[in-house]
Motif scaffolding. Structure first.
Motif, PDB file in Angstrom:
ATOM      1  N   PHE A 131       0.830  -1.195   0.000  1.00 42.81           N
ATOM      2  CA  PHE A 131       0.000   0.000   0.000  1.00 42.81           C
ATOM      3  C   PHE A 131       0.868   1.250   0.000  1.00 42.81           C
ATOM      4  CE2 PHE A 131       0.851  -0.784   4.474  1.00 42.81           C
ATOM      5  CZ  PHE A 131       0.961   0.480   5.053  1.00 42.81           C
ATOM      6  N   ASN A 132       0.308   2.325  -0.545  1.00 46.40           N
ATOM      7  CA  ASN A 132       0.914   3.651  -0.440  1.00 46.40           C
ATOM      8  C   ASN A 132       0.246   4.402   0.702  1.00 46.40           C
ATOM      9  OD1 ASN A 132       2.735   3.484  -2.687  1.00 46.40           O
ATOM     10  ND2 ASN A 132       0.982   3.734  -4.061  1.00 46.40           N
ATOM     11  N   ALA A 133       0.877   5.498   1.130  1.00 44.71           N
ATOM     12  CA  ALA A 133       0.284   6.340   2.175  1.00 44.71           C
ATOM     13  C   ALA A 133       0.174   7.750   1.637  1.00 44.71           C
ATOM     14  CB  ALA A 133       1.140   6.312   3.439  1.00 44.71           C
ATOM     15  N   LEU A 134      -0.969   8.375   1.875  1.00 47.66           N
ATOM     16  CA  LEU A 134      -1.220   9.715   1.343  1.00 47.66           C
ATOM     17  C   LEU A 134      -0.887  10.773   2.388  1.00 47.66           C
ATOM     18  CD1 LEU A 134      -2.373  11.388  -1.046  1.00 47.66           C
ATOM     19  CD2 LEU A 134      -4.598  11.300   0.124  1.00 47.66           C
ATOM     20  N   SER A 135      -0.200  11.816   1.939  1.00 46.87           N
ATOM     21  CA  SER A 135       0.087  12.990   2.770  1.00 46.87           C
ATOM     22  C   SER A 135      -0.542  14.191   2.089  1.00 46.87           C
ATOM     23  CB  SER A 135       1.603  13.190   2.908  1.00 46.87           C
ATOM     24  OG  SER A 135       1.890  14.345   3.671  1.00 46.87           O
ATOM     25  N   ARG A 140       5.468   3.775  -0.444  1.00 52.33           N
ATOM     26  CA  ARG A 140       5.991   5.133  -0.562  1.00 52.33           C
ATOM     27  C   ARG A 140       4.914   6.109  -0.101  1.00 52.33           C
ATOM     28  NH1 ARG A 140       7.204   6.492  -6.705  1.00 52.33           N
ATOM     29  NH2 ARG A 140       9.033   7.400  -5.695  1.00 52.33           N
ATOM     30  N   THR A 141       5.336   7.334   0.190  1.00 50.33           N
ATOM     31  CA  THR A 141       4.398   8.401   0.519  1.00 50.33           C
ATOM     32  C   THR A 141       4.071   9.184  -0.743  1.00 50.33           C
ATOM     33  OG1 THR A 141       5.251   8.632   2.779  1.00 50.33           O
ATOM     34  CG2 THR A 141       4.056  10.505   1.864  1.00 50.33           C
ATOM     35  N   ILE A 142       2.786   9.380  -0.976  1.00 53.41           N
ATOM     36  CA  ILE A 142       2.334  10.236  -2.075  1.00 53.41           C
ATOM     37  C   ILE A 142       1.899  11.564  -1.468  1.00 53.41           C
ATOM     38  CG2 ILE A 142       0.650  10.552  -3.925  1.00 53.41           C
ATOM     39  CD1 ILE A 142       0.462   7.499  -4.131  1.00 53.41           C
ATOM     40  N   ILE A 143       2.568  12.643  -1.860  1.00 52.20           N
ATOM     41  CA  ILE A 143       2.236  13.987  -1.369  1.00 52.20           C
ATOM     42  C   ILE A 143       1.332  14.653  -2.393  1.00 52.20           C
ATOM     43  CG2 ILE A 143       3.165  16.260  -0.786  1.00 52.20           C
ATOM     44  CD1 ILE A 143       5.827  14.771  -0.095  1.00 52.20           C
ATOM     45  N   TRP A 144       0.176  15.075  -1.961  1.00 46.77           N
ATOM     46  CA  TRP A 144      -0.753  15.796  -2.834  1.00 46.77           C
ATOM     47  C   TRP A 144      -0.912  17.215  -2.292  1.00 46.77           C
ATOM     48  CZ3 TRP A 144      -5.872  17.837  -2.602  1.00 46.77           C
ATOM     49  CH2 TRP A 144      -6.460  18.111  -3.851  1.00 46.77           C
ATOM     50  N   LEU A 145      -0.423  18.202  -3.064  1.00 45.61           N
ATOM     51  CA  LEU A 145      -0.420  19.596  -2.604  1.00 45.61           C
ATOM     52  C   LEU A 145      -1.752  20.295  -2.790  1.00 45.61           C
ATOM     53  CD1 LEU A 145       3.045  20.821  -3.988  1.00 45.61           C
ATOM     54  CD2 LEU A 145       2.498  19.971  -1.696  1.00 45.61           C
ATOM     55  N   GLN A 165       6.777  13.762   9.358  1.00 49.81           N
ATOM     56  CA  GLN A 165       7.131  12.343   9.389  1.00 49.81           C
ATOM     57  C   GLN A 165       6.545  11.600   8.199  1.00 49.81           C
ATOM     58  OE1 GLN A 165       5.921   9.960  12.677  1.00 49.81           O
ATOM     59  NE2 GLN A 165       3.773  10.526  12.580  1.00 49.81           N
ATOM     60  N   GLU A 166       5.425  12.084   7.662  1.00 50.04           N
ATOM     61  CA  GLU A 166       4.835  11.414   6.510  1.00 50.04           C
ATOM     62  C   GLU A 166       5.792  11.409   5.320  1.00 50.04           C
ATOM     63  OE1 GLU A 166       0.285  12.717   7.799  1.00 50.04           O
ATOM     64  OE2 GLU A 166       1.204  13.570   6.008  1.00 50.04           O
ATOM     65  N   ALA A 167       6.499  12.521   5.140  1.00 47.85           N
ATOM     66  CA  ALA A 167       7.458  12.607   4.038  1.00 47.85           C
ATOM     67  C   ALA A 167       8.771  11.924   4.378  1.00 47.85           C
ATOM     68  CB  ALA A 167       7.698  14.069   3.665  1.00 47.85           C
ATOM     69  N   VAL A 168       9.249  12.131   5.589  1.00 49.62           N
ATOM     70  CA  VAL A 168      10.578  11.652   5.970  1.00 49.62           C
ATOM     71  C   VAL A 168      10.625  10.132   6.084  1.00 49.62           C
ATOM     72  CG1 VAL A 168      12.261  11.658   7.854  1.00 49.62           C
ATOM     73  CG2 VAL A 168      11.232  13.797   7.103  1.00 49.62           C
ATOM     74  N   THR A 206      11.939   7.896  -2.217  1.00 51.81           N
ATOM     75  CA  THR A 206      11.661   9.323  -2.386  1.00 51.81           C
ATOM     76  C   THR A 206      10.164   9.552  -2.556  1.00 51.81           C
ATOM     77  OG1 THR A 206      13.795   9.632  -3.472  1.00 51.81           O
ATOM     78  CG2 THR A 206      12.144  11.358  -3.780  1.00 51.81           C
ATOM     79  N   PRO A 207       9.573  10.452  -1.768  1.00 48.04           N
ATOM     80  CA  PRO A 207       8.138  10.708  -1.901  1.00 48.04           C
ATOM     81  C   PRO A 207       7.782  11.169  -3.314  1.00 48.04           C
ATOM     82  CG  PRO A 207       9.016  11.755   0.069  1.00 48.04           C
ATOM     83  CD  PRO A 207      10.195  11.268  -0.715  1.00 48.04           C
ATOM     84  N   GLN A 208       6.576  10.870  -3.710  1.00 42.09           N
ATOM     85  CA  GLN A 208       6.051  11.325  -4.988  1.00 42.09           C
ATOM     86  C   GLN A 208       5.203  12.563  -4.719  1.00 42.09           C
ATOM     87  OE1 GLN A 208       3.610   8.429  -6.986  1.00 42.09           O
ATOM     88  NE2 GLN A 208       3.910   9.364  -9.002  1.00 42.09           N
TER      89      GLN A 208
END
Length: 636
Positions: free
Chosen positions: A44-48, A122-127, A200-203, A208-210
């Protein structure tokens, strides 16, 4: 009408995961929510992302039922349907995968957060939604990344000083009118960058976060290096300076860069200092969101009670217990450097850090990386050793009282006005007023104007580091004199011609007229080093005639003391038979320091300083004033 989705209890060490059961072409998106033991969960991925303040006003179909989410998450889910997720079907999203109405579940899942993000692929960052013209920012980020590699070390420390305006113009960056600056400003204005939980979600991402803005992917490495260079070298010279909201994002990304380069775990006090300006809608999360990056959250350890997520306990008690835990476990008082706000002594004991308090002024102690004995990443206040290396000595204390040992140094008998960034940046008279007040109070003890100037120059800048090897104390005073000259020139041109002003002008002119002109002097260079003076005030002490820099809440009759475990002297305010903790001021460096000697042999000189119920501590009748730490306070 579909039934409302009902959460079932989560077993211990288990999580919920979400997956899409329809594709982007489907008008109504549908999802499956399932429970798995964390150790046996599918990929699974995790969303930030930034939750936003809107309530849950939008429904999605989940397991055939209606589940309410907020509009921000709806936008994220719509964009994620178009994302190539590399065959990873499941995703963890806190708003959906935690039953937010269940306080107990929230706490237990928060304590598992480190494991959740480390287990994810991986962490998926959605801005947020896509920005028009976002493709234009790529070339700018590439150029900024090149400058980062040239001017900064991998840890983010400077190889050179900040840029002057002429150096900036020669750097080859796009003109201010170039649309790429607007796009970068729009990206950095997104609230994601300043939220506590995203750290911590990114780190903790395995790889490497997406990072996504809408469906447009941004390079995480380029964003980190670009922001670190801008924050360290020349932010005020760029078009971003016209958008103050971007400052917070640059600070945050500079921290991400440090975490990325140095790895984890980190010392908790260091993390709290570095993240002081991050935000969280839940006050307790200002601390809970960081625990996963600390040694206390190691896989085989059990979290100390004070650090376990507890949303039932009052915020006041949570912050009090955390402050006490940090003091006792670290054996120092560095955590008190977080008190950079107007304290609410009716709500919190004065020694308790309000971790959710808005920062009103910059810290004035300089921190440098220092290896922790247990291998943690930590920083310490350098050149400041007021307590001679003695650890904090905590006596018997009740819940709201912290009783520590220390000794009195002196009383404050004069303070200058609070200095503002706008006045100092525009060569207003405040630094000139401080200089003349120093001349009046300390002039008899200094043999030259040059020595006086150096004392004020170092004090106003808090002797800040310019590079890894150079501090303000190492600089010539020529730039400082040029700054005073500019301030004096503006004063003559703008001030009302009254008698007092005429006398003031005459005094300034007489002092400055004897200074030899230096063609290399640049008033703007010293102006760049005045950040730490913003919203602070210069003070003078009564018996020892020290000069120092401290925050605006200091006042006459406060006392300076050294509390064991403190890197700098502390300020206490006598109230009846007790004291309130006020602040840690920044001393200047004495050219002829007085030495504390072996502080452990001076135990007989130590007297209890019982700190602070409602911030109070009982006053003692005898304090030793003879012991001073080496190199701490400039004496007139």
């Amino acid at each position: 009408m579909a039934n409302t989705y009902m959460y079932s209890p989560l077993p211990q060490k288990a999580i919920r995961l979400l997956r899409f059961t329809s594709d982007a072409a489907t008008k109504y998106l549908e999802y499956e929510l399932a429970v798995f033991p964390l150790a046996g969960a599918p990929k699974f991925n995790a969303l930030s992302y930034f939750w936003g303040g809107d309530g849950r006003s939008v429904s999605i179909r989940c397991n055939g039922c209606e589940l309410m989410i907020n509009p921000v998450l709806t936008g994220a889910l719509q964009d994620l349907t178009e994302l190539d997720r590399g065959g990873v079907e499941w995703i963890w999203i806190d708003q959906v995968c935690i039953n937010q109405a269940n306080i107990s579940e929230r706490g237990s899942q928060v304590d598992m957060m480190k494991a959740i993000y480390q287990t994810s692929e991986r962490t998926i960052i959605w801005l947020g939604a896509k920005i028009p013209g976002i493709g234009a920012v790529g070339t700018l980020l590439e150029k900024l990344s090149h400058l980062y590699n040239r001017d900064l070390e991998r840890s983010g420390n400077r190889k050179r000083r900040r840029y002057t305006i002429d150096e900036y113009k020669a750097a080859g960056l796009p003109y201010h009118e170039d649309p790429s600056w607007d796009v970068l400003g729009d990206i950095l204005s997104r609230p994601w960058f300043t939220r506590s939980w995203v750290i911590q979600e990114a780190v903790l991402s395995k790889v490497t976060p997406q990072m996504l803005c809408g469906t447009h992917e941004l390079s995480w490495e380029s964003i980190l290096s670009s922001a670190t260079w801008l924050a360290s070298m020349c932010y005020k010279l760029t078009p971003l300076n016209l958008r103050p909201i971007t400052v917070a994002a640059l600070r945050s990304l500079k921290l991400f860069s440090e975490l990325n380069q140095l790895g984890v775990p980190w010392d908790l006090t260091t993390l709290l200092n570095k993240t002081r300006r991050f935000e969280a809608s839940e006050p307790r999360d200002r601390v809970y969101s960081l625990i996963g990056l600390t040694e206390e959250a190691g896989e085989t350890s059990v979290l100390p009670t004070a650090l376990r997520a507890n949303y039932d306990k009052p915020v006041r008690d949570v912050f009090r217990n955390i402050t006490r835990y940090i003091i006792m476990s670290s054996r120092n008082l560095s955590i008190l450097t977080l008190i950079r706000y107007h304290p609410d002594w009716d709500t919190y004991p004065s020694w308790v850090v309000d971790f959710a308090g808005d920062v009103l002024w910059e810290r004035i102690s300089y921190f440098a990386w220092s290896p922790h004995a247990k291998g943690w990443r930590s920083v310490k206040e350098i050149s400041n050793n007021a307590a001679g290396g003695l650890p904090v000595d905590v006596q018997h204390s009740s819940d709201d009282i912290l009783a520590v040992k220390g000794f009195r140094v002196d009383a404050i008998n004069a303070v200058c006005e609070v200095m503002s960034s706008s006045v100092l940046n525009s060569f207003g008279p405040q630094a000139l007023v401080v200089f003349n007040e120093t001349c009046r109070r300390l002039g008899a003890r200094y043999t030259t104007n040059e020595a006086l100037a150096r004392a004020v120059m170092i004090t106003l800048s808090a002797n800040w580091n310019l590079t890894n090897q150079e501090r303000v104390v190492d600089q010539s005073t020529s730039h400082f004199w040029a700054y005073l000259w500019e301030a004096n020139h503006r004063l003559r041109n703008e001030a009302a011609p009254d008698r007092d002003q005429a006398e003031f002008e005459k005094d300034c002119a007489n002092r400055l007229a004897n200074i030899v002109s230096d063609v290399e002097a640049d008033a703007n260079i010293y102006r760049l080093h005045l950040d730490t003076a913003h919203y602070h005030r210069v003070f003078f002490t009564e018996d020892q005639t020290y000069i120092g820099l401290g925050p605006s809440i200091m006042q006459e009759n406060d006392i300076l003391c050294i509390l064991f475990g403190g890197a700098t002297p502390m300020v206490l305010r006598p109230v009846g038979d007790s004291y309130l903790f006020v602040v840690s001021p920044e001393p200047t460096t004495s050219p002829k320091p007085r030495h504390i000697g072996d502080a452990r042999r001076q135990a007989k000189l130590e007297h209890e300083a019982r700190a602070l119920s409602k911030g109070h501590m009982p006053r003692t009748s005898s304090w030793d004033t003879s012991a001073m730490s080496a190199g701490m306070w400039r004496r007139g």
